[in-house]
Design a protein around this motif. Sequence first.
Motif, short mmCIF file in Angstrom:
data_model
loop_
_atom_site.label_atom_id
_atom_site.label_comp_id
_atom_site.label_asym_id
_atom_site.label_seq_id
_atom_site.Cartn_x
_atom_site.Cartn_y
_atom_site.Cartn_z
N CYS A 116 0.81 -1.21 0.01
CA CYS A 116 -0.05 -0.08 -0.12
C CYS A 116 0.98 1.32 0.05
N HIS A 117 1.87 1.29 0.73
CA HIS A 117 2.89 2.41 0.73
C HIS A 117 3.32 2.61 -0.68
N ALA A 118 3.84 1.60 -1.30
CA ALA A 118 4.44 1.56 -2.66
C ALA A 118 3.35 2.05 -3.72
N ALA A 119 2.03 1.58 -3.58
CA ALA A 119 1.16 2.06 -4.66
C ALA A 119 0.74 3.33 -4.14
N GLU A 120 1.05 4.04 -3.09
CA GLU A 120 0.43 5.43 -2.94
C GLU A 120 1.70 6.30 -3.60
N LEU A 137 -5.05 -9.87 4.54
CA LEU A 137 -5.73 -9.21 3.31
C LEU A 137 -6.76 -8.30 3.77
N ALA A 138 -7.65 -8.73 4.67
CA ALA A 138 -8.59 -7.80 5.24
C ALA A 138 -7.95 -6.39 5.69
N ASN A 139 -6.69 -6.43 6.54
CA ASN A 139 -5.77 -5.35 7.00
C ASN A 139 -5.58 -4.50 5.67
N THR A 140 -5.07 -5.27 4.69
CA THR A 140 -5.06 -4.52 3.33
C THR A 140 -5.95 -3.83 2.79
N ARG A 147 -6.59 5.15 2.22
CA ARG A 147 -5.73 5.88 1.49
C ARG A 147 -6.39 6.13 0.12
N GLY A 148 -7.48 5.59 -0.01
CA GLY A 148 -8.08 6.10 -1.43
C GLY A 148 -7.53 5.35 -2.77
N LEU A 149 -6.76 4.42 -2.47
CA LEU A 149 -6.10 3.58 -3.66
C LEU A 149 -6.78 2.80 -4.48
N GLY A 150 -6.60 3.16 -5.75
CA GLY A 150 -7.31 2.56 -6.88
C GLY A 150 -6.24 1.49 -7.77
N ASN A 151 -5.00 1.46 -7.25
CA ASN A 151 -4.17 0.70 -8.02
C ASN A 151 -3.50 -0.66 -7.29
N ASP A 296 14.78 1.18 -1.40
CA ASP A 296 14.18 2.50 -1.02
C ASP A 296 12.81 2.35 -1.17
N GLY A 297 12.02 1.63 -1.92
CA GLY A 297 10.79 1.40 -2.28
C GLY A 297 10.17 0.52 -1.19
N ARG A 298 10.67 0.13 -0.20
CA ARG A 298 10.26 -0.93 0.70
C ARG A 298 9.95 0.05 2.13
N VAL A 299 8.92 0.24 2.48
CA VAL A 299 8.72 0.94 3.74
C VAL A 299 9.25 0.18 5.02
N LEU A 300 9.60 0.91 6.14
CA LEU A 300 10.20 0.28 6.94
C LEU A 300 8.88 -0.22 7.99
N THR A 301 8.68 -1.53 7.88
CA THR A 301 7.48 -2.14 8.59
C THR A 301 7.90 -2.34 10.00
N SER A 302 6.83 -2.54 10.92
CA SER A 302 7.01 -3.01 12.23
C SER A 302 7.73 -4.27 12.24
N PHE A 303 7.64 -5.28 11.37
CA PHE A 303 8.35 -6.64 11.47
C PHE A 303 9.58 -6.39 11.22
N GLU A 304 10.04 -5.55 10.29
CA GLU A 304 11.60 -4.98 9.90
C GLU A 304 12.28 -4.34 11.24
#
Length: 322
Positions: A116-120, A137-140, A147-151, A296-304
Amino acid sequence: MSESPECPQPSQPPQMPQPLQPPQPVTPSRPVTPGSQASFGTYGGRPVSFVRRGTRLQGRRQAAWEEHSDRWAVEVPRHIANTSVHPDYVFDAEAEFGRRAPLIVEIGSGLGDAVCHAAEENPDTDFLAVEVYTPGLANTLIKIKGRGLGNVRVVEANAPEVLATMLPAGSVAELWVFFPDPWHKSRHHKRRLIQPDFAELASRALKPGGIWRIATDWSNYAVHVREVLAGSPDFENLHDGQRSGAESPLTRVWESGVESLVGGAPVKEGRAPVSTGHTGPNEGTDETGGWAPRFDGRVLTSFENKAHDAGRLVFDLSYRRR
């Protein structure tokens, strides 16, 4: 009262044995993925790379799935199980997104943070999130809506089947596999997602020149991936030989010994360290290298972040489809 004598029954004509009919082979309309549910009728014929830890939805997740899955979750025909993909189904990205644009596929999208970060950040690119964890998937879907993502589209499916038959050959611009399950124990290494067979499927789905990005926070899996892709004629390492020796993250992990502790975490006072054996053979210095800089395109997630907090290093690898 005395019983009446039995009446004789009329004789029946002997039954003639019916000739045995040979079983008719069932031929699928198209070849199915070797090792998939479609070929075995179940996952039992081959170990898989995932364990479905939960499919139950509650609260916001349930509401999001009921409200938005028809719009953003790709409905695929199943074959035997609810994560399989029927081999006759082919995903039409242009029809799904209503445009022609580069397609990036993330395998194991988790809670949807990265995709979702990358799509935004990249509205001119389309994204497909592949996951077997329904709550993820539900969280996604919640993030897509917020975020109003259409892509972005999501699909609940077994990754090898997605790459083998669902996606048209050469239709993917980039393939992302971030932090797959490391399956630490030696007897479980066969369950690791990235294997020679999986590399062949990735090559099929990627267009020539397409990029495969991989990240893991466990050195043993990083070495495993590097060896698998080095043996593939379809891929070239974009950073071949780079970050070797003292600059290698693998050398630093070997020197620190951080992965020899449970989860890479410090040992609690009064307790002895318990070796996990996750690092594999310690060769002292990694002379091979081939590690990419952090994508750089990978957002720093809580997992990382948890990996960093535990002292573990993240290994990035990038390959180009020849």
